[in-house]
Design an enzyme around this catalytic site. Structure first.
Site, PDB file in Angstrom:
ATOM      1  N   ASP A   9       0.835  -1.193   0.000  1.00 23.93           N
ATOM      2  CA  ASP A   9       0.000   0.000   0.000  1.00 23.93           C
ATOM      3  C   ASP A   9       0.878   1.256   0.000  1.00 23.93           C
ATOM      4  O   ASP A   9       1.851   1.338   0.763  1.00 23.93           O
ATOM      5  CB  ASP A   9      -0.895  -0.024   1.247  1.00 23.93           C
ATOM      6  CG  ASP A   9      -1.855   1.135   1.316  1.00 23.93           C
ATOM      7  OD1 ASP A   9      -2.733   1.234   0.439  1.00 23.93           O
ATOM      8  OD2 ASP A   9      -1.720   1.947   2.252  1.00 23.93           O
ATOM      9  N   GLU A  52       1.804  -0.374  -5.055  1.00 24.17           N
ATOM     10  CA  GLU A  52       0.899   0.728  -5.375  1.00 24.17           C
ATOM     11  C   GLU A  52       1.820   1.937  -5.521  1.00 24.17           C
ATOM     12  O   GLU A  52       2.241   2.533  -4.525  1.00 24.17           O
ATOM     13  CB  GLU A  52      -0.125   0.945  -4.266  1.00 24.17           C
ATOM     14  CG  GLU A  52      -1.149   2.014  -4.619  1.00 24.17           C
ATOM     15  CD  GLU A  52      -2.150   2.282  -3.512  1.00 24.17           C
ATOM     16  OE1 GLU A  52      -3.323   2.541  -3.818  1.00 24.17           O
ATOM     17  OE2 GLU A  52      -1.755   2.243  -2.327  1.00 24.17           O
TER      18      GLU A  52
END
Length: 703
Positions: A353, A390
């Site tokens: 993330d 990401e």
């Protein structure tokens, strides 16, 4: 022989000390966390700045420790504290630490000998096992448990799919089965997913990506709004990185925490489904200056977090703090953590993330060769696991196509999502970008280096609209989140087809259905990994909420009744997944075709026409290669008409003895074993009339 000295509280029995009534000896300094050893438990923790460390043992559910054991000097080496405590019942106790040292906020030092500190290496966190259990914030003390992780993996062997071959199904552990309509016995749990494995096999996916399952506290910011309890539902706020979320287990697993998750992973792997964990190393649940101090802050706040010169927290995560990932100690922590999940849980990969934060220096500046990312790329234990970034953060750093990779890192391709959403709804000037995305985004990743294995293509994920909502709403509808609809992204590139939200207009419904099928078909025909959001295959909706992070209700849970309501979409998605799995040419290069066609060619309206003007809205792409095993040619044509009028599309002429067959046309209702060739406007002269806003897939067969 007993040796008494004059140090208060100590008696020596041979090679052991007695401290406050407990036999101890120096521990295993290289074994972090708390682990079983013959006759006792080994406790190891390190702090660069602390002056002393004390172990506190608690009976289960009690607020005050029954034993307080300072680490003696004999149990300290460098900055590491390690001791074995004998004759304690692991099933009876929970533990925490207290660190003494300087307290100077401006220098980032937050040592307080009265704080109970959670072991960052804890394999289980106590008191978190019941989802949604109310806790007094004043008594919220996170304590650890010792875990026996002796799970028998038998002859387990990871499936080791190539990244480009993955069809990834992103799911929330609780939301996947928590609604009664799921039909499982153990709703909202790891076991509930295991009960649904036959469904995953029917659908055809070969990888699941689990939203955060590291221990988090769903009640950390609980609030009430409009009669609904809102909480930290998604879990992007880690409390402990080595511990699984015990509230996702269907039963209490005292000292065996994690085994239900292991059983799920084992069973998925037996069925050819890989497991990817969504991990959050960019920030923690300790938050900013106003947040609690329960772990890293109390151990070495000025090392674990990026701090401004006056001791405040940088906030490139948008969540209050930022982990100082490229400090050597934090690097070591992250490496050990990921190795642990690979060795102890046999996971196949990690999605990171806001991964651009992992490439920032200690002052927050981006690094060209971040040590952490390089270490992960070349780590021997992580050598075959998927590393998926990401490739952006909340501080404005956007690295899609340029994330430091060493040919190991793949990326969530945000450009794919944005470009394809725009093209598929008919936006001006997007044709060439769409061709680039469908053919593997080689303009971003290069053909010879990272190639198709670098891109994870997706149109929808947990963060944003579902596929159904993408063609039902122009605007986000996040009012139920309690922030006056100010949260969530505004740039959704969605289209409501003329009516906002639900409607009974048959023309609007038919258009929306075709657009959903168009989107899913193109995703399955795009080179690189393919990922979609759980429930998109049967039109699950979040009612226009594009940031349902706090919604522990039907907004976020899958409504399995929609599988029957939208059975045509479900059957269509199964068909497209099977098509992708049966034709490797759709996923990436597979060797040159025998008939001499190029590997990739463009046929926009007419054969061999690669011209893209700003108003081009109809594209044709032909992939040519070999089937698996190099048996015969594998040639597929994908036609996309994003225009609002019908278009005649010319397919390339074929060598003698070959013919085109249209396998799929989104103009028509999907049925099993349907003969599309008989339904399309097929002339037999390599020309197809495509209806407005439709997609076709054609394959070359022997005449």
């Amino acid at each position: 022989m007993i040796n008494n000295d004059h140090t208060e509280g100590r008696t020596y029995y041979g090679h052991t000390d007695v401290v406050n009534g407990y036999r101890i000896r120096p521990g295993k300094f290289l074994r972090n966390g708390a682990t079983f050893v013959p006759g006792g438990v080994n406790f190891t923790i390190y702090s660069n700045g602390a002056k002393s460390c004390t172990l506190c043992l608690f009976h289960r559910n009690e607020d005050e420790p029954y034993a307080v054991i300072p680490f003696p000097e004999s149990c300290c080496l460098g900055n590491t504290y390690s001791m074995v405590v004998f004759d304690i019942d692991a099933k009876d106790f929970e533990y925490a630490y207290q660190f003494d040292g300087e307290y100077d906020v401006n220098r980032g030092l937050l040592f307080d000998k009265n704080n109970y500190i959670l072991d960052p290496y804890a394999k289980a966190v106590a008191g978190q096992g019941i989802w949604g259990e109310e806790k007094d914030p004043k008594k919220r003390i996170y304590r650890a448990r010792v875990v026996d992780s002796g799970y028998d993996w038998g002859n387990f062997k990871n499936t080791s799919l190539e990244p480009k071959d993955m069809i990834i199904y992103e799911m929330h552990v609780r939301g996947f089965t928590n609604d009664e309509s799921s039909g499982v016995k153990h709703r909202g749990t790891y076991e509930g997913i295991r009960e649904k494995i036959p469904y995953l096999l029917e659908l055809g996916v070969n990888a699941v990506e689990l939203m955060p399952i590291f221990e988090f506290d769903e009640m950390e910011d609980v609030r009430e709004f409009d009669g609904e309890k809102l909480m930290n539902y998604w879990g992007y706020s880690t409390v402990c990185f080595f511990a699984p979320n015990t509230a996702y287990a269907s039963k209490h697993e005292y000292n065996r925490e994690g085994n239900e998750l292991r059983e799920l992973i084992h069973e998925l792997n037996r069925n050819g489904i890989e497991v990817i964990l969504d991990v959050v190393f960019n920030h923690t649940a300790e938050g900013n200056e106003m947040g609690p101090c329960f772990s890293f802050k109390g151990i070495d706040n000025n090392i674990y977090y990026m701090l401004t010169p006056d001791g405040k927290y940088y906030n490139f995560s948008g969540c209050g703090n930022v982990l100082n990932c490229n400090h050597p100690i934090v690097q070591q922590f992250i490496l050990e953590c990921l190795r642990y999940w690979v060795v102890s849980y046999r996971v196949d990969g990690f999605r990171f993330d806001l991964a651009s934060i992992l490439g920032r220096n200690e002052d927050g500046s981006p690094m060209s060769k971040p040590p952490l990312l390089q270490s992960l790329a070349f780590d021997p234990v992580l050598g075959k696991v998927k590393l998926i970034a990401e490739a952006w953060d909340a501080g404005g750093l956007y690295q899609v196509g340029s994330f430091p990779s060493w040919n190991r890192w793949a990326e969530w391709n945000g450009r794919y999502r944005d470009d394809m959403r725009c093209f598929l709804k008919g936006d001006y000037g997007m044709a060439q970008a769409a061709i680039n995305r469908i053919t593997g985004s080689l303009d971003l990743y290069g053909k010879e280096n990272r190639g198709e294995n670098a891109t994870v293509n997706f149109l929808n994920c947990h963060d944003g609209f579902t596929l159904y909502d993408m063609y039902a709403y122009n605007e986000k509808h996040n009012e139920k989140n309690g922030w006056n609809n100010t949260d969530g992204a505004n740039d959704n590139n969605s289209w409501n087809c003329g009516v906002e939200g639900e409607t009974q207009d048959p023309e609007v419904l038919a258009l929306r259905n075709r657009l959903r099928k168009n989107a899913f078909a193109i995703l399955m025909c795009s080179r690189g990994s393919a990922m979609f959001l759980a429930g998109d295959e049967f039109c699950n909706t979040q009612f226009g909420n594009n940031n349902a992070y706090c919604q522990d209700n039907i907004t976020s849970w899958l409504d399995w009744n929609r599988k029957d309501q939208y059975s045509e979409m479900f059957e269509f998605c199964k068909f497209m997944i099977r098509l992708r799995r049966e034709h490797p040419i759709l996923r990436g290069r597979s060797g040159p075709s025998g008939c001499g066609f190029p590997e990739v060619s463009i046929h926009n309206k007419t054969a061999w026409n690669s011209q893209c003007d700003p108003d081009t809205r109809t594209i044709g792409i032909m992939f040519a290669g070999r089937t698996e095993g190099n048996i015969e040619d594998d040639i597929i044509y994908i036609g996309v008409n994003a225009f609002w009028e019908s278009v005649d599309v010319q397919l390339p002429n074929l060598p003698l003895g070959r013919k085109w067959r249209v396998l799929m046309n989104t103009e028509f209702e999907h049925k099993r074993d349907i003969n599309y060739h008989a339904l399309t406007n097929w002339t037999g002269k390599d020309t197809v009339k495509m209806c407005p806003r439709s997609v076709i897939v054609a394959i070359v067969e022997k005449a």
